[in-house]
Design an enzyme around this catalytic site. Structure first.
Site, PDB file in Angstrom:
ATOM      1  N   GLU A  95       0.797  -1.216   0.000  1.00 26.49           N
ATOM      2  CA  GLU A  95       0.000   0.000   0.000  1.00 26.49           C
ATOM      3  C   GLU A  95       0.839   1.281   0.000  1.00 26.49           C
ATOM      4  OE1 GLU A  95      -3.488   0.531  -0.025  1.00 26.49           O
ATOM      5  OE2 GLU A  95      -3.546  -1.583  -0.622  1.00 26.49           O
ATOM      6  N   SER A 119     -48.770 -32.328   9.521  1.00 24.86           N
ATOM      7  CA  SER A 119     -48.679 -33.550  10.315  1.00 24.86           C
ATOM      8  C   SER A 119     -47.475 -33.588  11.247  1.00 24.86           C
ATOM      9  CB  SER A 119     -48.656 -34.769   9.391  1.00 24.86           C
ATOM     10  OG  SER A 119     -49.908 -34.916   8.763  1.00 24.86           O
TER      11      SER A 119
END
Length: 611
Positions: free
Chosen positions: A67, A332
């Site tokens: 950087e 169910s």
């Protein structure tokens, strides 16, 4: 040109710069999974400044190398870098290179917007110079590493390290440090989860820069490139957003708004969560032609700890939590509450019943097959999910008693008591169904699902510690062992055979509602329960999707992975048989009590035939 003018001005004079605005940082709430891996952060976005001295030298070295190579030499801005960028950009006719130093990036992050204006760029340079006058290089780098964005919701190297690698930044390897440094150029394009090939190429570029700047040797670079990148299980799952929303509300009620950074230790198992999320997406994708668009899953251990929670397929686009907030008819999957009530009243799995037409006023329940099987045992009726038997049985034992059973086990939503309630017409969430089913698989004890184990400050002060609640037995034997026998049959030879996993003691129940609007599979083994729902948010019908099909497929796919991490043990037999009072005289189960229906649903609840 204005950057060059500012550069020239600052190189000739040392102007009095305006004071820096205050650096503000809200308190963070950091959520970690059961192993300490980062799940997410709520509240303040940024962590405290990183202590560079506590990191291996190659960690900050990776960021400086890629950087801002002249970071330790410049005074906030880099005239050489600016000149180089101007030349390269002019040659290529586009903005191919930037020239912002680490200090400039920090100034922009701390005080400015991302607007691409000359005024903003000039103020960025001025603030960078002032930062350099005010703080040391280590302090600037520490602030920078606490705020940069690494994708995946992770701000700062500490969050990123825990997000992607499940470890603190102090334990990063050279390859991992290079990978994170490479992400900054584009958190989308170089995300190691979503773009692994791009991330690997970028990491190799960072490693080369680290060699050029003397951070590592060529031999270290070669060794780092040969090491496989091991990503954290939490990194591959964004589904934890649903879980975090659920427990964030609990955290607020427990400790309120934090005045300092706090860490919330949760029950979630990131690997299980990732498996649940990926399996849900895969199964829904396979059944898209049947108009299946959503799924939810909840998995609990025997003490109620939430190990996995999938509230939907994509939290970013649809954060509505279908596992907790949505309430749908259970079909169910509700029937075990009916049969347990009957077993507690003196029924037995081998008791015979008759599958035949029954009528309640203008309503008559229908079986999925459309026909009737005649004489069955209760165990066979459960395995085949026979509707007529469940409705008659609920009527004989008393529908209010069935509702009380469901509430006793952990159902918290209102339960209706009309004749169709036996077929699951009440609206419930997957979470409360998982709570209730857990009692079947943990020896008959009621549990309370929870997700927060402990809350502490970063310094270690404990603000909340969950205390174990006394065991509350809610099912006695022989009813518990009889019900487990019957629900094992569902998986072994009934409607839930697609959920079977060889070598494991499993039981469960399928559920499918009217017009195929909802499909469920709720199942368990010893001390571990998972419940699956599938359907559509709009309530639109699916195309003949039953609980024994796609939901059982999802349940099995998840459990195959989960059972490798959960303590796999048989379903416990539960307590010794209770001494029950003699049952009161009751009519035969085969004798239907005529009753006038109230508030009946417009259509019957159905379930699937045995496979």
């Amino acid at each position: 040109m204005i950057s060059l003018a500012v550069t020239a001005s600052l190189s000739l004079t040392a102007p009095e710069l305006p004071p820096l605005p205050p650096i503000k940082r809200e308190a963070q709430v950091v959520y970690v999974d059961r192993s300490g891996a980062l799940l997410g952060v709520r509240g303040g976005r940024y962590g405290p400044p990183v202590d560079i001295a506590k990191l291996p030298a190659y960690v900050p070295g990776a960021f400086v190398a890629i950087e801002d190579r002249r970071f330790y030499d410049h005074t906030g801005f880099d005239p050489i870098g600016i000149a180089r960028a101007i030349v390269v950009n002019a040659e290529q006719g586009r903005a191919a290179q930037g020239a912002s130093t680490i200090t400039q990036q920090l100034a922009r992050n701390l005080f400015l917007s991302a607007d691409q204006t000359m005024e903003r760029k000039a103020r960025e340079v001025l603030y960078a110079v002032q930062l350099e006058r005010t703080y040391s290089k280590k302090q600037i780098l520490g602030l920078y590493l606490s705020r940069v964005y690494f994708g995946g919701g992770a701000y700062g190297i500490e969050q990123a390290s825990r997000r992607y690698f499940g470890k603190p930044a102090a334990r990063l390897t050279i390859r991992e440090a290079a990978t994170l440094a490479g992400v900054l150029k584009s958190p989308t394009n170089y995300n190691p989860i979503e773009q692994p090939q791009n991330a690997a190429k970028r990491a190799d570029l960072v490693l080369a820069a680290m060699v050029e700047t003397g951070v590592i040797t060529p031999a270290q670079r070669k060794q780092a490139m040969a090491q496989p990148l091991k990503l954290s299980g939490a990194a591959s799952s964004s589904a934890s957003g649903y879980f975090l929303d659920w427990i964030d509300a609990q955290r607020r009620s427990l400790v309120g708004a934090p005045k300092q950074d706090i860490i919330v230790e949760t029950t979630l198992d990131s690997a299980m969560e990732a498996a649940a999320a990926s399996t849900a997406k895969a199964v829904v994708a396979r059944h898209q032609a049947q108009n299946v668009t959503q799924a939810a899953l909840v998995a609990l251990d025997g003490q109620g700890r939430v190990r996995a929670m999938v509230g939907g397929l994509d939290y970013a686009s649809a954060p509505y939590n279908r596992a907790v907030t949505a309430r749908r008819q259970a079909g169910s999957a509700w029937k075990p509450f009916v049969y347990l009530t009957a077993l507690e009243a003196g029924a037995a799995p081998d008791m015979t019943v008759v599958d035949e037409p029954v009528v309640f006023g203008a309503w008559s329940p229908q079986n999925y097959s459309g026909g009737y099987a005649g004489t069955l045992t209760l165990e066979q009726a459960v395995a085949q999910s026979t509707n007529t038997v469940a409705v008659r049985l609920a009527d004989e034992v008393g529908r209010p008693n069935v509702a009380a059973t469901a509430k006793r086990l952990g159902i918290v939503s209102p339960v209706n008591t009309d004749p169709a309630m036996a077929l699951g017409t009440s609206l419930v969430s997957p979470l409360e169904m998982a709570q209730a089913y857990s009692a079947f698989g943990n020896g008959g004890e009621r549990i309370q699902a929870y997700g927060v184990e402990r809350i502490r400050t970063v310094g270690g002060q404990v603000l909340y510690q969950r205390k174990a609640s006394p065991a509350q037995a809610v099912i006695a034997n022989p009813a518990l062992s009889d019900l487990n026998r019957m629900l094992r049959g569902v998986v072994a030879s009934g409607t839930g055979t697609r959920a079977a996993i060889a070598g494991y003691d499993l039981a469960g129940k399928t559920g499918t509602t009217s017009d195929y609007k909802d499909a469920w599979f709720a199942g368990y083994t010893g001390g571990f329960t998972a419940v699956v729902w599938m359907g559509n948010d709009s309530g639109a019908p699916m195309k003949r999707v039953t609980g024994g099909a796609a939901p059982a497929e999802l349940w099995r796919g998840f459990m195959v992975s989960a059972l490798k991490r959960a303590p796999a043990r048989p379903i416990p037999p539960g307590p010794p048989p209770a001494i029950l009072p003699p049952p009161e005289p009751a009519q035969s189960i085969d004798t239907l009590l005529e009753a006038e229906p109230e508030n009946l649903p417009p259509a019957e609840i159905v379930d699937e035939p045995p496979i």
